[in-house]
Design a protein around this motif. Structure first.
Motif, PDB file in Angstrom:
ATOM      1  N   GLY A  13       0.862  -1.121  -0.147  1.00  0.00           N
ATOM      2  CA  GLY A  13      -0.408  -0.493   0.084  1.00  0.00           C
ATOM      3  C   GLY A  13       1.018   1.382  -0.178  1.00  0.00           C
ATOM      4  N   ALA A  14       2.313   1.730   1.037  1.00  0.00           N
ATOM      5  CA  ALA A  14       2.750   1.851   0.687  1.00  0.00           C
ATOM      6  C   ALA A  14       3.451   2.494  -0.768  1.00  0.00           C
ATOM      7  N   VAL A  15       3.756   1.081  -1.353  1.00  0.00           N
ATOM      8  CA  VAL A  15       4.634   1.575  -2.838  1.00  0.00           C
ATOM      9  C   VAL A  15       3.678   2.563  -3.753  1.00  0.00           C
ATOM     10  N   GLY A  16       2.361   1.902  -3.629  1.00  0.00           N
ATOM     11  CA  GLY A  16       1.226   3.029  -4.446  1.00  0.00           C
ATOM     12  C   GLY A  16       0.917   3.981  -3.991  1.00  0.00           C
ATOM     13  N   ALA A  17       0.668   4.731  -2.443  1.00  0.00           N
ATOM     14  CA  ALA A  17       0.654   5.712  -2.912  1.00  0.00           C
ATOM     15  C   ALA A  17       1.586   6.048  -3.012  1.00  0.00           C
ATOM     16  N   ALA A  18       2.848   5.860  -2.893  1.00  0.00           N
ATOM     17  CA  ALA A  18       4.411   7.107  -2.727  1.00  0.00           C
ATOM     18  C   ALA A  18       3.915   7.181  -4.728  1.00  0.00           C
ATOM     19  N   ALA A  19       3.545   5.883  -4.560  1.00  0.00           N
ATOM     20  CA  ALA A  19       4.105   5.904  -7.012  1.00  0.00           C
ATOM     21  C   ALA A  19       3.054   7.026  -7.197  1.00  0.00           C
ATOM     22  N   LEU A  20       2.390   7.059  -6.664  1.00  0.00           N
ATOM     23  CA  LEU A  20       0.876   7.990  -7.711  1.00  0.00           C
ATOM     24  C   LEU A  20       0.798   9.245  -6.817  1.00  0.00           C
ATOM     25  N   ASN A  21       1.481   9.294  -5.258  1.00  0.00           N
ATOM     26  CA  ASN A  21       1.977  10.349  -5.196  1.00  0.00           C
ATOM     27  C   ASN A  21       2.827  11.029  -6.054  1.00  0.00           C
ATOM     28  N   MET A  22       3.983   9.879  -6.240  1.00  0.00           N
ATOM     29  CA  MET A  22       5.202  11.385  -7.383  1.00  0.00           C
ATOM     30  C   MET A  22       4.171  11.704  -8.649  1.00  0.00           C
ATOM     31  N   LEU A  23       3.814  11.060  -9.235  1.00  0.00           N
ATOM     32  CA  LEU A  23       2.821  10.475 -10.382  1.00  0.00           C
ATOM     33  C   LEU A  23       2.347  12.144 -10.765  1.00  0.00           C
ATOM     34  N   ILE A  45      -6.330  17.966  -8.145  1.00  0.00           N
ATOM     35  CA  ILE A  45      -4.878  17.140  -7.897  1.00  0.00           C
ATOM     36  C   ILE A  45      -4.272  17.564  -7.068  1.00  0.00           C
ATOM     37  N   PHE A  46      -4.147  18.810  -7.004  1.00  0.00           N
ATOM     38  CA  PHE A  46      -3.017  19.650  -5.738  1.00  0.00           C
ATOM     39  C   PHE A  46      -3.359  18.853  -4.306  1.00  0.00           C
ATOM     40  N   ALA A  47      -4.891  18.716  -3.775  1.00  0.00           N
ATOM     41  CA  ALA A  47      -5.510  17.839  -2.618  1.00  0.00           C
ATOM     42  C   ALA A  47      -5.484  16.869  -2.780  1.00  0.00           C
ATOM     43  N   LEU A  48      -5.226  16.173  -3.948  1.00  0.00           N
ATOM     44  CA  LEU A  48      -5.238  14.579  -3.982  1.00  0.00           C
ATOM     45  C   LEU A  48      -3.885  14.212  -4.189  1.00  0.00           C
ATOM     46  N   HIS A  49      -2.835  14.699  -4.121  1.00  0.00           N
ATOM     47  CA  HIS A  49      -1.740  14.797  -4.321  1.00  0.00           C
ATOM     48  C   HIS A  49      -1.217  14.523  -2.888  1.00  0.00           C
ATOM     49  N   GLN A  50      -2.059  15.515  -1.877  1.00  0.00           N
ATOM     50  CA  GLN A  50      -1.493  16.477  -0.398  1.00  0.00           C
ATOM     51  C   GLN A  50      -1.999  14.662  -0.129  1.00  0.00           C
ATOM     52  N   TRP A  51      -3.398  13.756  -0.209  1.00  0.00           N
ATOM     53  CA  TRP A  51      -3.961  12.966  -0.100  1.00  0.00           C
ATOM     54  C   TRP A  51      -3.442  11.303   0.139  1.00  0.00           C
ATOM     55  N   THR A  52      -2.662  11.235  -1.126  1.00  0.00           N
ATOM     56  CA  THR A  52      -1.943  10.150  -1.082  1.00  0.00           C
ATOM     57  C   THR A  52      -0.933  10.186  -0.712  1.00  0.00           C
ATOM     58  N   ALA A  53       0.346  11.587  -0.291  1.00  0.00           N
ATOM     59  CA  ALA A  53       0.977  11.843   1.013  1.00  0.00           C
ATOM     60  C   ALA A  53       0.959  11.337   1.862  1.00  0.00           C
ATOM     61  N   TYR A  54       0.170  11.919   2.863  1.00  0.00           N
ATOM     62  CA  TYR A  54      -0.495  11.390   4.279  1.00  0.00           C
ATOM     63  C   TYR A  54      -0.499  10.234   3.891  1.00  0.00           C
ATOM     64  N   ALA A  55      -1.299   9.325   2.991  1.00  0.00           N
ATOM     65  CA  ALA A  55      -1.124   7.915   3.039  1.00  0.00           C
ATOM     66  C   ALA A  55      -0.015   7.608   3.255  1.00  0.00           C
ATOM     67  N   VAL A  57       2.854   8.370   4.095  1.00  0.00           N
ATOM     68  CA  VAL A  57       3.647   8.440   5.241  1.00  0.00           C
ATOM     69  C   VAL A  57       2.810   7.387   6.220  1.00  0.00           C
ATOM     70  N   ALA A  58       2.080   7.012   5.958  1.00  0.00           N
ATOM     71  CA  ALA A  58       0.541   6.660   7.254  1.00  0.00           C
ATOM     72  C   ALA A  58       1.873   5.212   6.626  1.00  0.00           C
ATOM     73  N   LEU A  59       1.132   4.737   5.736  1.00  0.00           N
ATOM     74  CA  LEU A  59       1.600   3.451   5.304  1.00  0.00           C
ATOM     75  C   LEU A  59       3.285   2.827   5.630  1.00  0.00           C
ATOM     76  N   THR A  60       4.133   4.170   5.304  1.00  0.00           N
ATOM     77  CA  THR A  60       5.384   3.434   5.547  1.00  0.00           C
ATOM     78  C   THR A  60       5.685   3.381   6.629  1.00  0.00           C
ATOM     79  N   LEU A  61       4.918   4.493   7.866  1.00  0.00           N
ATOM     80  CA  LEU A  61       5.852   4.222   9.291  1.00  0.00           C
ATOM     81  C   LEU A  61       4.704   3.314   9.763  1.00  0.00           C
ATOM     82  N   THR A  62       3.466   2.226   9.186  1.00  0.00           N
ATOM     83  CA  THR A  62       3.148   1.214   9.850  1.00  0.00           C
ATOM     84  C   THR A  62       3.448   0.241   9.717  1.00  0.00           C
ATOM     85  N   HIS A  63       4.094   0.171   8.371  1.00  0.00           N
ATOM     86  CA  HIS A  63       4.278  -1.206   7.674  1.00  0.00           C
ATOM     87  C   HIS A  63       5.463  -2.020   8.144  1.00  0.00           C
TER      88      HIS A  63
END
Length: 192
Positions: A13-23, A45-55, A57-63
């Motif tokens: 999930g962290a990989v998917g969110a990070a990849a989408l965030n970078m795109l 898309i700026f708001a979507l960029h922010q929310w995918t960044a939060y996702a 980070v959250a998934l990367t922290l909990t992993h």
């Protein structure tokens, strides 16, 4: 579902969110307009960029945190925070931790963007590229079963990470190529 399964799913999930965030971030940097280009709709898309960044980070922290509940091998808090002496794959885990710390630095600088100024924020934001390289390196080469350190690179989760990394690096190459013009329309040349 085992703890290792949960850890793997959080990592995917962290990989998917990070990849989408970078795109999304690269689309913003290139001045992509979903109203002018596809899908010809108003989208923030700026708001979507922010929310995918939060996702991300959250998934990367909990992993890695769920590894604390694993009985064998036993991970300590220090193995999560500074995994140089972790029970398995310490160098790859250190790459994952470094990616997380770079990601946190980018997120913190984004939250403080108005205070630190745009030039510093922009320079810190470029840290997402080495973070992505470390992120994908960790994700592809770690053994999700925590057995012998030899992952199956054709496993479904690993293929997802490999494809995500290829798409992200291809998009970064396109972003670099279009850095001066972006998606803005180029003015028509005038003839005398």
């Amino acid at each position: 579902m085992t703890i290792l399964d949960l850890c793997a799913y959080l990592g995917l999930g962290a990989v998917g969110a990070a990849a989408l965030n970078m795109l999304l971030g690269m689309m913003i940097a290139l001045r992509y307009s979903p109203l002018r280009q596809w899908p010809h709709r108003r989208m923030n898309i700026f708001a979507l960029h922010q929310w995918t960044a939060y996702a991300a980070v959250a998934l990367t922290l909990t992993h890695p945190v769920v590894l604390l509940f694993l009985h064998e091998p036993h991970f300590r808090v220090i193995d999560i925070l500074w995994p140089i002496h972790s029970p398995l794959q310490p160098k790859l885990n250190l790459a994952g931790a470094a990616a997380l710390y770079l990601l946190l630095l980018v997120l913190l600088s984004s939250l403080l963007r108005t205070r630190i100024g745009r030039p510093l924020w922009r320079n810190l934001h470029y840290l997402v590229f080495p973070a992505a390289a470390l992120f994908f390196l960790h994700s592809i080469l770690t053994d999700p079963l925590l057995k012998d350190g030899h992952p199956d690179l054709l496993d479904g989760g690993k293929v997802f990470v490999e494809v995500s990394s290829l798409i992200t690096f291809a998009a970064a190459a396109v972003r670099y190529r279009l850095r001066s013009t972006g998606f803005r329309a180029t003015p028509a040349s005038t003839s005398n």
